[in-house]
Design a protein around this motif. Sequence first.
Motif, short mmCIF file in Angstrom:
data_model
loop_
_atom_site.label_atom_id
_atom_site.label_comp_id
_atom_site.label_asym_id
_atom_site.label_seq_id
_atom_site.Cartn_x
_atom_site.Cartn_y
_atom_site.Cartn_z
N LEU A 64 -13.12 46.32 -6.17
CA LEU A 64 -13.51 46.00 -4.80
C LEU A 64 -13.83 47.26 -4.03
O LEU A 64 -13.38 48.35 -4.36
CB LEU A 64 -12.37 45.25 -4.11
CG LEU A 64 -11.88 44.00 -4.84
CD1 LEU A 64 -10.62 43.47 -4.19
CD2 LEU A 64 -12.96 42.95 -4.86
N GLY A 65 -14.58 47.10 -2.96
CA GLY A 65 -14.88 48.20 -2.05
C GLY A 65 -16.19 48.88 -2.38
O GLY A 65 -16.86 48.59 -3.35
N SER A 66 -16.54 49.79 -1.48
CA SER A 66 -17.76 50.58 -1.66
C SER A 66 -17.46 52.03 -1.29
O SER A 66 -17.25 52.32 -0.10
CB SER A 66 -18.86 50.02 -0.76
OG SER A 66 -20.03 50.78 -0.91
N SER A 103 -9.49 49.32 -10.68
CA SER A 103 -9.46 47.91 -11.04
C SER A 103 -8.16 47.25 -10.59
O SER A 103 -7.08 47.82 -10.72
CB SER A 103 -9.62 47.78 -12.56
OG SER A 103 -9.60 46.43 -12.93
N ARG A 104 -8.29 46.07 -10.04
CA ARG A 104 -7.15 45.24 -9.66
C ARG A 104 -7.30 43.91 -10.39
O ARG A 104 -8.34 43.63 -10.98
CB ARG A 104 -7.15 44.99 -8.16
CG ARG A 104 -7.35 46.24 -7.37
CD ARG A 104 -6.25 46.51 -6.48
NE ARG A 104 -6.53 47.76 -5.77
CZ ARG A 104 -5.72 48.27 -4.93
NH1 ARG A 104 -4.60 47.69 -4.69
NH2 ARG A 104 -5.98 49.40 -4.33
N THR A 105 -6.28 43.10 -10.30
CA THR A 105 -6.34 41.79 -10.93
C THR A 105 -6.48 40.71 -9.87
O THR A 105 -5.79 40.73 -8.86
CB THR A 105 -5.09 41.54 -11.79
OG1 THR A 105 -5.03 42.56 -12.79
CG2 THR A 105 -5.14 40.19 -12.47
N LEU A 122 -5.42 41.51 -5.09
CA LEU A 122 -4.80 42.84 -5.04
C LEU A 122 -3.64 43.03 -5.99
O LEU A 122 -2.73 43.81 -5.72
CB LEU A 122 -4.34 43.11 -3.59
CG LEU A 122 -5.45 43.02 -2.55
CD1 LEU A 122 -4.88 43.18 -1.16
CD2 LEU A 122 -6.55 44.02 -2.83
N ILE A 123 -3.66 42.42 -7.14
CA ILE A 123 -2.55 42.52 -8.10
C ILE A 123 -2.74 43.76 -8.96
O ILE A 123 -3.81 43.99 -9.51
CB ILE A 123 -2.48 41.26 -8.97
CG1 ILE A 123 -2.23 40.03 -8.08
CG2 ILE A 123 -1.41 41.39 -10.05
CD1 ILE A 123 -2.37 38.70 -8.79
#
Length: 151
Positions: free
Chosen positions: A53-55, A60-62, A116-117
């Motif tokens: 996510l994001g720019s 990496s998140r789950t 956000l895991i």
Amino acid sequence: MKPFILMLFMLLSTIVYPLQTHADKMPCTIVLEPVNKNLKNTKGSALIYNVQLGSPPSFSRTNISILGVHLPNPSSYGQYDSYEGYATIPNEISWRFRMYPTPEDESPTWAGRFDLITADMKNVKVQVRVSNSKTEKLGPPVLQNTIKICK
């Protein structure tokens, strides 16, 4: 010496190989089954996968995404008005997130996600639970299942 190495290789392949075949790879999906077996049409699913996510993208998140169909009206369980997704690695951590209904008048589909895991997804119990959105009280599970390993 060669027979010993051959026997060791055969022994390890019979022990280690079955463990690897039971390991799920990301993305993982499971069917969520009703806790009350009388809810024959009630089912759900959970999808677990890695997201960035994001720019610019962060590490990496789950993500866990849950869908529930033909769920009973939450008020049939008492002072509840919505559903929440709930996932836990017992004795370690848990996550809960709101689920939102689709606009159908009767029996809407409920869906929600959490992105956000950072924990390893091992022995994760996934549930759809009734919830009171005003008091934030979480009620009993309606759907559930467990993912043993998702990596």
